[in-house]
Design an enzyme around this catalytic site. Structure first.
Site, PDB file in Angstrom:
ATOM      1  N   ASN A 106      -2.376  35.923   7.209  1.00  0.00           N
ATOM      2  CA  ASN A 106      -3.799  35.792   6.926  1.00  0.00           C
ATOM      3  C   ASN A 106      -4.603  35.727   8.217  1.00  0.00           C
ATOM      4  O   ASN A 106      -4.107  35.289   9.259  1.00  0.00           O
ATOM      5  CB  ASN A 106      -4.065  34.530   6.089  1.00  0.00           C
ATOM      6  CG  ASN A 106      -3.347  34.576   4.755  1.00  0.00           C
ATOM      7  OD1 ASN A 106      -2.952  35.653   4.308  1.00  0.00           O
ATOM      8  ND2 ASN A 106      -3.135  33.430   4.137  1.00  0.00           N
ATOM      9  N   HIS A 123      -1.323  38.924  12.069  1.00  0.00           N
ATOM     10  CA  HIS A 123      -2.280  40.029  11.933  1.00  0.00           C
ATOM     11  C   HIS A 123      -3.618  39.727  12.591  1.00  0.00           C
ATOM     12  O   HIS A 123      -4.619  40.370  12.264  1.00  0.00           O
ATOM     13  CB  HIS A 123      -2.478  40.369  10.444  1.00  0.00           C
ATOM     14  CG  HIS A 123      -1.225  40.849   9.775  1.00  0.00           C
ATOM     15  ND1 HIS A 123      -1.017  40.776   8.419  1.00  0.00           N
ATOM     16  CD2 HIS A 123      -0.107  41.385  10.291  1.00  0.00           C
ATOM     17  CE1 HIS A 123       0.183  41.272   8.127  1.00  0.00           C
ATOM     18  NE2 HIS A 123       0.764  41.638   9.241  1.00  0.00           N
ATOM     19  N   CYS A 134     -13.812  46.034  28.300  1.00  0.00           N
ATOM     20  CA  CYS A 134     -13.126  45.162  29.276  1.00  0.00           C
ATOM     21  C   CYS A 134     -11.903  44.466  28.685  1.00  0.00           C
ATOM     22  O   CYS A 134     -11.167  43.791  29.403  1.00  0.00           O
ATOM     23  CB  CYS A 134     -14.111  44.117  29.808  1.00  0.00           C
ATOM     24  SG  CYS A 134     -14.664  42.926  28.562  1.00  0.00           S
ATOM     25  N   ALA A 235       0.240  27.981  -5.414  1.00  0.00           N
ATOM     26  CA  ALA A 235       0.708  27.227  -4.244  1.00  0.00           C
ATOM     27  C   ALA A 235      -0.012  25.882  -4.118  1.00  0.00           C
ATOM     28  O   ALA A 235       0.579  24.884  -3.692  1.00  0.00           O
ATOM     29  CB  ALA A 235       0.486  28.075  -2.988  1.00  0.00           C
TER      30      ALA A 235
HETATM   31  C1  BV8 Z   1       3.048  48.723  11.774  1.00  0.00           C
HETATM   32  C2  BV8 Z   1      -5.103  42.498   8.826  1.00  0.00           C
HETATM   33  C3  BV8 Z   1       3.770  50.536  12.957  1.00  0.00           C
HETATM   34  C4  BV8 Z   1      -6.309  43.312   8.534  1.00  0.00           C
HETATM   35  C5  BV8 Z   1      -3.257  43.461   7.560  1.00  0.00           C
HETATM   36  C6  BV8 Z   1       5.827  52.638   4.193  1.00  0.00           C
HETATM   37  C7  BV8 Z   1       6.870  51.746   4.043  1.00  0.00           C
HETATM   38  C8  BV8 Z   1       6.949  50.598   4.826  1.00  0.00           C
HETATM   39  C9  BV8 Z   1       5.965  50.333   5.776  1.00  0.00           C
HETATM   40  C10 BV8 Z   1       4.930  51.220   5.907  1.00  0.00           C
HETATM   41  C11 BV8 Z   1       4.842  52.359   5.122  1.00  0.00           C
HETATM   42  N1  BV8 Z   1       3.719  53.011   5.478  1.00  0.00           N
HETATM   43  C12 BV8 Z   1       3.083  52.331   6.459  1.00  0.00           C
HETATM   44  C13 BV8 Z   1       3.823  51.248   6.735  1.00  0.00           C
HETATM   45  C14 BV8 Z   1       3.555  50.242   7.726  1.00  0.00           C
HETATM   46  C15 BV8 Z   1       2.467  49.316   7.215  1.00  0.00           C
HETATM   47  C16 BV8 Z   1       2.809  48.733   5.876  1.00  0.00           C
HETATM   48  O1  BV8 Z   1       3.606  47.837   5.789  1.00  0.00           O
HETATM   49  N2  BV8 Z   1       2.163  49.267   4.824  1.00  0.00           N
HETATM   50  C17 BV8 Z   1       2.452  48.738   3.500  1.00  0.00           C
HETATM   51  C18 BV8 Z   1       1.152  48.635   2.705  1.00  0.00           C
HETATM   52  C19 BV8 Z   1       3.467  49.633   2.804  1.00  0.00           C
HETATM   53  N3  BV8 Z   1       2.442  48.257   8.198  1.00  0.00           N
HETATM   54  C20 BV8 Z   1       1.687  48.408   9.300  1.00  0.00           C
HETATM   55  O2  BV8 Z   1       0.965  49.351   9.519  1.00  0.00           O
HETATM   56  C21 BV8 Z   1       1.833  47.304  10.333  1.00  0.00           C
HETATM   57  N4  BV8 Z   1       2.032  47.914  11.599  1.00  0.00           N
HETATM   58  O3  BV8 Z   1       3.898  48.937  10.952  1.00  0.00           O
HETATM   59  O4  BV8 Z   1       3.016  49.337  12.956  1.00  0.00           O
HETATM   60  C22 BV8 Z   1       3.993  50.876  14.332  1.00  0.00           C
HETATM   61  C23 BV8 Z   1       5.296  50.873  14.803  1.00  0.00           C
HETATM   62  C24 BV8 Z   1       5.499  51.266  16.065  1.00  0.00           C
HETATM   63  C25 BV8 Z   1       4.431  51.638  16.869  1.00  0.00           C
HETATM   64  C26 BV8 Z   1       3.133  51.606  16.389  1.00  0.00           C
HETATM   65  C27 BV8 Z   1       2.909  51.210  15.107  1.00  0.00           C
HETATM   66  C28 BV8 Z   1       0.588  46.455  10.410  1.00  0.00           C
HETATM   67  C29 BV8 Z   1       0.352  45.793   9.085  1.00  0.00           C
HETATM   68  C30 BV8 Z   1      -0.809  44.815   9.227  1.00  0.00           C
HETATM   69  C31 BV8 Z   1      -1.989  45.328   8.444  1.00  0.00           C
HETATM   70  N5  BV8 Z   1      -3.046  44.326   8.483  1.00  0.00           N
HETATM   71  N6  BV8 Z   1      -4.213  42.529   7.667  1.00  0.00           N
HETATM   72  C32 BV8 Z   1      -7.141  42.660   7.464  1.00  0.00           C
HETATM   73  O5  BV8 Z   1      -6.751  41.610   6.912  1.00  0.00           O
HETATM   74  O6  BV8 Z   1      -8.213  43.220   7.200  1.00  0.00           O
HETATM   75  S1  BV8 Z   1      -2.267  43.465   6.203  1.00  0.00           S
HETATM   76  C33 BV8 Z   1      -2.967  42.590   4.926  1.00  0.00           C
HETATM   77  O7  BV8 Z   1      -1.999  42.581   3.889  1.00  0.00           O
HETATM   78  C34 BV8 Z   1      -3.236  41.114   5.187  1.00  0.00           C
HETATM   79  O8  BV8 Z   1      -2.790  40.637   6.429  1.00  0.00           O
HETATM   80  C35 BV8 Z   1      -2.416  40.465   4.061  1.00  0.00           C
HETATM   81  O9  BV8 Z   1      -2.086  39.171   4.335  1.00  0.00           O
HETATM   82  C36 BV8 Z   1      -1.295  41.378   4.104  1.00  0.00           C
HETATM   83  C37 BV8 Z   1      -0.203  41.308   3.136  1.00  0.00           C
HETATM   84  O10 BV8 Z   1      -0.738  41.122   1.889  1.00  0.00           O
HETATM   85  P1  BV8 Z   1      -0.445  39.702   1.217  1.00  0.00           P
HETATM   86  O11 BV8 Z   1      -0.810  38.632   2.180  1.00  0.00           O
HETATM   87  O12 BV8 Z   1       0.933  39.696   0.679  1.00  0.00           O
HETATM   88  O13 BV8 Z   1      -1.527  39.697   0.102  1.00  0.00           O
HETATM   89  P2  BV8 Z   1      -1.421  40.440  -1.312  1.00  0.00           P
HETATM   90  O14 BV8 Z   1      -2.786  40.442  -1.925  1.00  0.00           O
HETATM   91  O15 BV8 Z   1      -0.675  41.725  -1.157  1.00  0.00           O
HETATM   92  O16 BV8 Z   1      -0.489  39.476  -2.172  1.00  0.00           O
HETATM   93  C38 BV8 Z   1      -0.946  38.190  -2.534  1.00  0.00           C
HETATM   94  C39 BV8 Z   1       0.228  37.520  -3.227  1.00  0.00           C
HETATM   95  O17 BV8 Z   1      -0.134  36.173  -3.498  1.00  0.00           O
HETATM   96  C40 BV8 Z   1       0.586  38.159  -4.544  1.00  0.00           C
HETATM   97  O18 BV8 Z   1       1.994  38.297  -4.609  1.00  0.00           O
HETATM   98  C41 BV8 Z   1       0.076  37.164  -5.584  1.00  0.00           C
HETATM   99  O19 BV8 Z   1       0.919  37.115  -6.726  1.00  0.00           O
HETATM  100  C42 BV8 Z   1       0.182  35.877  -4.850  1.00  0.00           C
HETATM  101  N7  BV8 Z   1      -0.773  34.845  -5.253  1.00  0.00           N
HETATM  102  C43 BV8 Z   1      -2.062  35.008  -5.654  1.00  0.00           C
HETATM  103  N8  BV8 Z   1      -2.606  33.798  -5.899  1.00  0.00           N
HETATM  104  C44 BV8 Z   1      -1.659  32.870  -5.625  1.00  0.00           C
HETATM  105  C45 BV8 Z   1      -0.483  33.526  -5.213  1.00  0.00           C
HETATM  106  N9  BV8 Z   1       0.645  32.883  -4.885  1.00  0.00           N
HETATM  107  C46 BV8 Z   1       0.618  31.538  -4.950  1.00  0.00           C
HETATM  108  N10 BV8 Z   1      -0.467  30.831  -5.333  1.00  0.00           N
HETATM  109  C47 BV8 Z   1      -1.614  31.455  -5.671  1.00  0.00           C
HETATM  110  N11 BV8 Z   1      -2.682  30.738  -6.066  1.00  0.00           N
HETATM  111 ZN    ZN Z   2     -16.356  43.820  27.438  1.00  0.00          ZN
END
Ligand code: BV8
Ligand code: ZN
Length: 248
Positions: A106, A123, A134, A235
């Protein structure tokens, strides 16, 4: 995995009671009870907007104003938001375990607001900007009036200091998280859909390091079949319930 919550709460609290080294990884779900929309839920932030549209360097190069509007909307949304009992319980546990390592996907800063220190933000942070000129990265809580904010030091273009899709994690962050995951006795995976890499691989690394993996989520995820225990529920209720059992 059929979730018998009371039995799983008892079993999980027993595991935690006898543990010293604990690592936690949180996702958007831990902030849901604070009123913050998750990414992939029905009210998800991405609703109607694909992540590739706004959370990528290409999107920022193509239309920086549009991307800044998205992050300003989230900063404005986050401004009044308070940590919930889930964040607060983890903050209390930082005194209880030796150590409790907290890793989060987060960018909202709610763990820090609840009192957790040394939070590893895989992240980045919604509150930080980085200058394309800069390179200075700093935390700013002011309203960032301009459509595209400029650097107070060199007048360069600022970007949100968050990790976009296709970008590397902050230097050293993944290595640190992997070290904590591989050396902990218990790995708590809270409120994440376990879809985004490389964060989603940490729980598997913990399992390979013979840790117990406890998943707290409203629903099952790709991690559930591998988890030692799946605690199904919010949670903000489950963590205080675990805490109460550990004190009993
Ligand atoms: C990288 C910041 C490469 C920005 C975020 C295909 C297969 C595998 C991987 C990839 C692929 N294609 C692309 C990729 C890589 C990609 C990726 O993983 N994509 C996914 C979608 C398939 N990853 C990347 O690009 C990463 N970088 O791989 O670099 C590289 C390698 C070498 C050289 C150069 C580059 C970077 C990923 C980071 C992206 N940035 N956030 C912003 O926030 O604006 S990700 C974003 O999603 C947030 O950080 C968020 O936290 C994160 C994950 O989502 P979750 O936190 O899990 O949230 P979500 O809504 O999905 O789920 C919520 C869960 O909570 C649910 O399960 C729900 O049931 C539960 N819930 C809800 N309420 C409750 C609860 N649980 C308990 N209590 C509750 N009350
Ligand atoms: Zn600057």
């Amino acid at each position: 995995m059929i979730s018998d919550l009371p039995a799983n709460l008892d079993a999980a609290s027993q595991i935690l009671k006898s543990a010293a080294r604990v690592a936690v990884m949180s996702g958007a779900g831990i902030s849901a009870e604070s009123g913050v929309p998750t990414f992939r839920g029905a009210d998800g932030l991405w609703e109607g907007r694909r992540p590739e549209e706004v959370a990528t360097p290409e999107a920022f190069a193509r239309d920086p104003e549009d991307v800044w509007a998205f992050y300003k909307m989230r900063r404005d949304l986050m401004a009044p938001v308070q940590p919930n009992p889930a964040h607060k319980t983890l903050a209390q546990w930082s005194e209880r375990f030796e150590p409790l390592h907290l890793i989060t996907q987060n960018i909202d800063g709610l763990h820090q607001a609840a009192g957790s220190c040394d939070v590893l933000e895989l992240h980045g942070s919604l509150w930080d900007t980085r200058c394309l000129g800069c390179g200075i990265q700093e935390s700013r809580r002011d309203a960032l009036e301009d459509a595209i904010p400029s650097c107070p030091h060199c007048k360069g273009v600022l970007r949100p200091a968050v990790v976009w899709f296709g970008e590397m994690l902050p230097p050293g962050a993944l290595e640190q998280a992997m070290e904590w995951a591989s050396s902990c006795e218990v790995f708590l995976c809270i409120g994440t859909s376990s879809l985004v890499q490389p964060a989603a691989s940490l729980a598997m690394i913990a399992l390979e390091g013979s840790a117990s993996v406890l998943e707290i989520n409203l629903e099952e995820t790709p991690l559930t079949p591998h988890a030692t225990l799946h605690l199904q529920g919010p949670a903000g209720e489950i963590l205080p319930a675990l805490d109460a059992r550990m004190r009993a």
